[in-house]
Motif scaffolding. Structure first.
Motif, PDB file in Angstrom:
ATOM      1  N   SER A  42       0.837  -1.209   0.000  1.00 42.38           N
ATOM      2  CA  SER A  42       0.000   0.000   0.000  1.00 42.38           C
ATOM      3  C   SER A  42       0.868   1.254   0.000  1.00 42.38           C
ATOM      4  N   LEU A  43       0.394   2.226  -0.752  1.00 42.04           N
ATOM      5  CA  LEU A  43       0.949   3.579  -0.752  1.00 42.04           C
ATOM      6  C   LEU A  43      -0.227   4.531  -0.715  1.00 42.04           C
ATOM      7  N   THR A  44      -0.246   5.388   0.280  1.00 45.03           N
ATOM      8  CA  THR A  44      -1.351   6.349   0.362  1.00 45.03           C
ATOM      9  C   THR A  44      -0.794   7.756   0.302  1.00 45.03           C
ATOM     10  N   PRO A  45      -1.498   8.661  -0.386  1.00 47.32           N
ATOM     11  CA  PRO A  45      -1.039  10.050  -0.438  1.00 47.32           C
ATOM     12  C   PRO A  45      -0.950  10.629   0.972  1.00 47.32           C
ATOM     13  N   ALA A  46       0.022  11.465   1.179  1.00 50.86           N
ATOM     14  CA  ALA A  46       0.231  12.066   2.499  1.00 50.86           C
ATOM     15  C   ALA A  46       0.756  13.474   2.314  1.00 50.86           C
ATOM     16  N   GLY A  47       0.760  14.211   3.394  1.00 57.12           N
ATOM     17  CA  GLY A  47       1.304  15.554   3.391  1.00 57.12           C
ATOM     18  C   GLY A  47       2.480  15.633   4.342  1.00 57.12           C
ATOM     19  N   PHE A  48       3.245  16.680   4.194  1.00 54.51           N
ATOM     20  CA  PHE A  48       4.392  16.847   5.077  1.00 54.51           C
ATOM     21  C   PHE A  48       3.889  17.192   6.477  1.00 54.51           C
ATOM     22  N   PRO A  49       4.344  16.509   7.521  1.00 56.04           N
ATOM     23  CA  PRO A  49       3.831  16.764   8.873  1.00 56.04           C
ATOM     24  C   PRO A  49       4.152  18.186   9.324  1.00 56.04           C
ATOM     25  N   PRO A  50       3.159  18.897   9.846  1.00 63.02           N
ATOM     26  CA  PRO A  50       3.410  20.273  10.279  1.00 63.02           C
ATOM     27  C   PRO A  50       4.216  20.297  11.570  1.00 63.02           C
ATOM     28  N   PRO A  51       4.903  21.404  11.864  1.00 58.29           N
ATOM     29  CA  PRO A  51       5.612  21.522  13.140  1.00 58.29           C
ATOM     30  C   PRO A  51       4.632  21.485  14.318  1.00 58.29           C
ATOM     31  N   SER A  52       5.141  21.061  15.440  1.00 55.85           N
ATOM     32  CA  SER A  52       4.342  21.028  16.661  1.00 55.85           C
ATOM     33  C   SER A  52       4.813  22.116  17.619  1.00 55.85           C
ATOM     34  N   PRO A  53       3.909  22.837  18.250  1.00 54.10           N
ATOM     35  CA  PRO A  53       4.312  23.876  19.223  1.00 54.10           C
ATOM     36  C   PRO A  53       5.110  23.302  20.383  1.00 54.10           C
ATOM     37  N   ASP A  54       4.981  21.984  20.595  1.00 55.19           N
ATOM     38  CA  ASP A  54       5.709  21.380  21.712  1.00 55.19           C
ATOM     39  C   ASP A  54       7.183  21.132  21.384  1.00 55.19           C
ATOM     40  N   SER A  55       7.533  21.164  20.086  1.00 57.46           N
ATOM     41  CA  SER A  55       8.925  20.885  19.697  1.00 57.46           C
ATOM     42  C   SER A  55       9.722  22.182  19.631  1.00 57.46           C
ATOM     43  N   LEU A  56       9.714  22.917  20.737  1.00 59.42           N
ATOM     44  CA  LEU A  56      10.428  24.188  20.793  1.00 59.42           C
ATOM     45  C   LEU A  56      11.920  23.951  20.996  1.00 59.42           C
ATOM     46  N   GLY A  57      12.710  24.840  20.422  1.00 58.96           N
ATOM     47  CA  GLY A  57      14.150  24.736  20.621  1.00 58.96           C
ATOM     48  C   GLY A  57      14.778  26.098  20.770  1.00 58.96           C
ATOM     49  N   ASP A  58      16.064  26.094  21.157  1.00 58.77           N
ATOM     50  CA  ASP A  58      16.747  27.373  21.302  1.00 58.77           C
ATOM     51  C   ASP A  58      17.333  27.809  19.968  1.00 58.77           C
ATOM     52  N   TYR A  59      18.070  28.899  20.032  1.00 56.66           N
ATOM     53  CA  TYR A  59      18.552  29.543  18.811  1.00 56.66           C
ATOM     54  C   TYR A  59      19.434  28.619  17.972  1.00 56.66           C
ATOM     55  N   SER A  60      20.398  27.930  18.614  1.00 58.40           N
ATOM     56  CA  SER A  60      21.313  27.091  17.842  1.00 58.40           C
ATOM     57  C   SER A  60      20.596  25.904  17.207  1.00 58.40           C
ATOM     58  N   GLN A  61      19.518  25.435  17.840  1.00 66.86           N
ATOM     59  CA  GLN A  61      18.762  24.312  17.269  1.00 66.86           C
ATOM     60  C   GLN A  61      18.023  24.719  16.003  1.00 66.86           C
ATOM     61  N   LEU A  62      17.669  25.998  15.922  1.00 66.60           N
ATOM     62  CA  LEU A  62      17.007  26.487  14.716  1.00 66.60           C
ATOM     63  C   LEU A  62      17.966  26.397  13.525  1.00 66.60           C
ATOM     64  N   GLN A  63      19.222  26.840  13.756  1.00 63.28           N
ATOM     65  CA  GLN A  63      20.215  26.785  12.676  1.00 63.28           C
ATOM     66  C   GLN A  63      20.547  25.339  12.298  1.00 63.28           C
ATOM     67  N   LEU A  64      20.570  24.494  13.329  1.00 68.06           N
ATOM     68  CA  LEU A  64      20.973  23.113  13.114  1.00 68.06           C
ATOM     69  C   LEU A  64      20.017  22.389  12.162  1.00 68.06           C
ATOM     70  N   LEU A  65      18.738  22.657  12.278  1.00 70.54           N
ATOM     71  CA  LEU A  65      17.759  22.007  11.412  1.00 70.54           C
ATOM     72  C   LEU A  65      17.977  22.417   9.954  1.00 70.54           C
ATOM     73  N   LEU A  66      18.210  23.707   9.727  1.00 69.45           N
ATOM     74  CA  LEU A  66      18.446  24.178   8.362  1.00 69.45           C
ATOM     75  C   LEU A  66      19.687  23.510   7.771  1.00 69.45           C
ATOM     76  N   GLU A  67      20.763  23.440   8.565  1.00 67.65           N
ATOM     77  CA  GLU A  67      22.001  22.843   8.059  1.00 67.65           C
ATOM     78  C   GLU A  67      21.818  21.345   7.802  1.00 67.65           C
ATOM     79  N   ALA A  68      21.096  20.658   8.692  1.00 74.41           N
ATOM     80  CA  ALA A  68      20.849  19.227   8.489  1.00 74.41           C
ATOM     81  C   ALA A  68      20.047  19.004   7.210  1.00 74.41           C
ATOM     82  N   ALA A  69      19.047  19.844   6.980  1.00 79.06           N
ATOM     83  CA  ALA A  69      18.221  19.699   5.777  1.00 79.06           C
ATOM     84  C   ALA A  69      19.063  19.898   4.516  1.00 79.06           C
TER      85      ALA A  69
END
Length: 918
Positions: free
Chosen positions: A54-81
């Motif tokens: 099975s393959l079902t259409p899906a959407g990209f999961p939205p961010p969750s307000p509970d997954s808060l991070g500090d300043y360096s974590q914001l940069q880290l996600l961009l660099e990882a992507a």
């Protein structure tokens, strides 16, 4: 069920995937949402149609307000992507798969290749410029454009593992080495298929592929792109050489398929013999074999220039405002004087060698005549090399009966040919019984010469002492195995007791694997001393480990001089200078002749022109003429005798003419028509999309710190490196409990591991960060949501990290961008993208808010994302247009086909960040 659109997001097995373009219409290729192409898999379409998968259409999961991070974590996600991108949205499709940052001039052969419908290139750049990188770029680009499916590298056997390592480390191409030592094991893996067919990418020994038992199978299963290293060893020889004719026949058959891509690499395409050079050119295009290269018309020059590139270091040192740090080569002559027993032995041997030649009579057979000549050369060459080589040669006896193999068999042991795949470094045999008792006497006298009486050895020890005192690391080049072992033994006796000093001899007597193990162990030493024969002088990269060359035996071929010195005098050499020492005997007439007639002339040409120019006739013929003149006269000790020799004057005049021709040729084929500014914008755009070496370094170090395994900075050979005291859990499957010392720049010092964007450490960390963040794991090193108080803004600013996907001529490309606006969602004041990304990377927090306030603000913004969707989709279309324009700029240079760019909507919202005024 129809196959889903490439670029769309689907769910399978409770996991999200991105649909990739597939070569097989019956297979749906999918890649994990947070993974790279290496983690791709496929689902058989009929299984989906029958409901078994099975393959079902899906959407990209939205961010969750509970997954808060500090300043360096914001940069880290961009660099990882960015670091997980392999198919970056730029005109060069391969850059996301590179671990090396190419020098701008190394892009030129890639542009030439993209101009050709079928790639046929001869890349003849100077030693040390980076032909391997240039060929690897083309291979990776054609793979990522899906214009080729498989590649093969044909190279000398001693370079197979080096090519395998370069392809894997720098280009993310995993190749299998096929040569005589690996074939049996590989055949057991490829049950029912030929090994040339079973493995996708292969590195094959030229010697193995050209063999009569294998050549037909190689041609039948030959990949669609073939790279040939050290291509000059495959030129059609001017003399009798069955081995070289076999290699030429192999390439001729490879080139017969007009749809096969062929890239040939050599620093010395022109051996001095015009017909041999043109035999290579006609592999590019049949008509090139008939060109008169001395009288090329402009139309013919332009046609040949599409397939041939030849540049000196001076042509590329300053390119695109970017200086390439090539080392400076400094040459020294170190004379010694034979004395005592060794001098008397040499004089008697020389007289006997002259007698061997002078006493040749017309009633002798061809084998008898040539046997005497080869014996004369073997005697003087081995005795002047070392007492150990003299003993080894005088102890051997070779009975010759086959006239047709005489020259081919023995010339490689006496001269220094550079057009053979194997360097014959064993001692030559004596092929005559002429004055047998005298030869036996020479053997006994050679055994009585002690190291203390060997002034050549003592001078070498003095040179090595000086080199070690300056902090340089030497290679001592010897002609014969016996000499190398003799020199290594006595250097070991002299220096082996010093802390950090290790002396190793590497010769053709050792198997390929043994050489690699010995070299790897030696390079870990603080002060390595390598003694080697010319089995290592061609193609092997040693610049990371050594910085000085000592020519213990003068080469009888100037090309060999350049090959030896070129192992360390190349891009990537950490030392600003490399030292080259020539050891020669002042009272040795053979050294005097070689030095005066060949070596000094080659050094002078290299110093004035910056390149090595091959002698204009066969080097064996040159040496033969010199030594015939030696044998015909009393042993000349004055160099003036050579300077007055008419034949030598004519030879030097011809060499000077060849130098001028080479200078003109390199001017003609240096590819000045491709201007640096034409690709400057595209290189800068690639860096923006994929990240630079500095971005890789920062990402790895910050991520390790977040995982409580902070890397410790250290300096090795003046270069910043990093040590890992603790291996984090996510890297233990890769590294185990111990980690290498990491270096993020090139050149990198010995004992460290270069870490580029596709290095497994980077890949593992980037996937770990991205997967944790996308799943909204609160323990993720990266964060999809955040709120920062900073003086960098004077009004509330909302930033978004978006991942865009595009279909480019049925291939998938991706990029990550940062967009943002000031003010409220209902009245956004959109920022220029460059300003938005700069804000995310440079804004420093100056205050904070309570966690519940942060969650409240992020929740409100997430609830209003639907209002921003039209703008995000407009940006996706705008970037698709920019990408198309970028491809069009490159297409104007390469003449490739038009590019169709289709944005896949909606873009993924990776992160949402709020900046409040401090």
């Amino acid at each position: 069920m129809q196959a889903p659109q490439p670029g769309s997001i689907v769910c399978s097995g409770e996991r999200l995937w991105v649909v990739m373009p597939s070569d097989n219409p019956q297979v749906v290729k999918i890649r994990p949402l947070s993974g790279t192409d290496d983690a791709s898999t496929g689902i058989f379409l009929p299984l989906l149609q029958r409901g078994l998968e099975s393959l079902t259409p899906a959407g990209f999961p939205p961010p969750s307000p509970d997954s808060l991070g500090d300043y360096s974590q914001l940069q880290l996600l961009l660099e990882a992507a960015k670091l997980t991108l392999r198919s970056g949205a730029g005109p060069f499709r391969s850059f996301g798969n590179l671990s090396v940052q190419p020098r701008p001039y190394q892009i030129v052969p890639l542009l030439m290749a993209l101009r050709l419908e079928v790639v046929r290139l001869l890349i003849a750049d100077d030693v040390g410029i980076g032909k391997t990188i240039e060929a690897g770029l083309i291979a990776r680009e054609l793979l990522d454009r899906r214009e080729v499916n498989r590649i093969a590298v044909l190279c000398p056997p001693h370079l197979c593992e080096q090519w395998q390592k370069e392809l894997a480390e720098k280009f993310n191409i995993m190749a299998t080495v096929i040569r005589s030592g690996t074939a049996s094991k590989l055949e057991r893996e490829a049950i029912g298929r030929h090994i040339f067919q079973h493995f996708r990418h292969i590195v094959v020994s030229l010697d193995y592929a050209k063999n009569d038992r294998h050549i037909n199978s190689f041609i039948v299963h030959c990949p669609d792109l073939v790279i040939v290293d050290e291509a000059h060893t495959c030129a059609l020889p001017s003399s009798v050489s069955n081995t070289q004719k076999q290699r030429y026949n192999l390439l001729r058959r490879v080139a017969e398929d007009s749809n096969r891509h062929l890239i040939m690499l050599t620093a010395t395409p022109h051996s001095g013999i015009q017909s041999s050079f043109q035999s290579l050119l006609e592999l590019l295009h049949p008509e090139f074999g008939s060109y008169d290269l001395e009288q090329l018309t402009e139309s013919k020059r332009k046609k040949l220039a599409k397939h041939f590139i030849q540049r000196r270091r001076a042509d590329v040192k300053q390119w695109l405002g970017n200086e390439t740090p090539f080392p400076e080569r400094v040459s020294y002559e170190r004379p010694y004087k034979l004395s005592g027993d060794y001098l008397k032995l040499f004089e008697d041997v020389f007289a006997t060698a002259a007698g061997l030649v002078k006493d040749i009579t017309d009633d002798m057979s061809y084998v008898q005549k040539r046997g005497r000549y080869w014996s004369a050369l073997a005697l003087i060459r081995c005795v002047m090399s070392s007492p150990r080589a003299a003993i080894a040669s005088l102890s051997k006896k070779l009975d010759l009966t086959e006239e047709d193999c005489l020259e081919d068999l023995l010339s490689g042991y006496i001269y220094d040919p550079t057009d053979r795949e194997y360097n014959q470094d064993d001692q030559p045999a004596i092929t005559t019984d002429y004055q047998k008792q005298k030869l036996l006497g020479f053997l006994q006298r050679a055994k009585q010469i002690t190291p203390q009486k060997d002034e050549k050895l003592q001078e070498c020890i003095r040179v090595v002492e000086e080199v070690l005192q300056t902090g340089q690391k030497p290679i001592i080049w010897c002609r014969y195995i016996a000499t190398a072992e003799y020199v290594a033994q006595h250097l070991r006796n002299k220096f082996g007791g010093r802390e950090g000093v290790n002396v190793v001899a590497i010769t053709g007597n050792q198997a390929e694997d043994e050489r690699e193990i010995k070299l790897a162990e030696l390079t870990k030493s603080e002060q390595p001393i390598l003694v080697a024969t010319d089995c290592l002088s061609e193609g092997v990269n040693l610049q990371q480990y050594f910085s000085a060359v000592v020519h213990y035996d003068l080469p009888w071929n100037p090309n060999r001089l350049e090959q030896r010195e070129g192992r360390i005098d190349r891009y990537g050499q950490p030392s600003p200078t490399v030292s080259c020492y020539l050891i020669y005997g002042t009272n040795n007439p053979v050294d005097g002749a070689v030095l005066s007639v060949l070596v000094r002339k080659a050094v002078q040409i290299h110093k004035s022109l910056g390149i090595t120019v091959p002698v204009p006739i066969d080097s064996a013929s040159v040496a033969e003429a010199i030594f015939q003149a030696l044998f015909e006269h009393a042993a000349p000790t004055q160099l003036s005798l050579w300077e007055e020799n008419t034949a030598i004057k004519d030879f030097h005049r011809d060499w000077d003419r060849a130098t001028e021709r080479e200078k003109i040729s390199r001017t003609r084929f240096a590819q000045h028509s491709i201007r640096p500014e034409e690709i400057a914008q595209e290189l800068a755009e690639s860096d923006r999309i994929l990240g630079t070496a500095a971005d890789v370094e920062r990402f790895v170090c910050v991520t390790l710190s977040r995982l409580h395994a902070s890397a410790i900075p250290t300096t090795i050979s003046g270069i910043r490196c990093w040590q890992l005291p603790i291996v984090p859990n996510c890297l233990r499957p890769l590294l185990g409990s111990s980690a290498p010392t990491l270096c993020f720049s090139q050149p990198y010092p010995p004992g460290t591991e270069y870490v580029g964007r596709t290095h497994p450490i980077v890949t593992h960390l980037a996937q770990f960060v991205l997967e944790k963040a996308i799943s909204n794991d609160t323990d993720s090193p990266g964060a999809r949501c955040g709120l920062t108080v900073t003086r960098a803004v004077n009004k509330r600013t909302n930033l978004f990290v978006l991942r865009m996907r595009y279909l480019l001529n049925q291939t998938l490309a991706e990029e990550c961008i940062v967009v943002g606006f000031r003010g409220a969602v209902d009245d956004p004041q959109w920022l220029p993208e460059q300003e938005a990304e700069s804000l995310l990377k440079t804004a420093q927090p100056t205050g904070d808010r309570p966690p519940n306030i942060k969650r409240y603000e992020i929740s409100k913004l997430l609830e209003q994302l639907d209002k921003l969707s039209p703008e995000f989709e407009r940006l996706a279309r705008q970037h698709a247009q920019k990408l198309r324009e970028s491809h069009d700029r490159v297409r104007a240079i390469t003449r490739e086909r038009c590019t169709v760019v289709e944005p896949q909507l909606p873009p993924d919202i990776l992160g949402v960040y709020i900046f409040l005024p401090g």
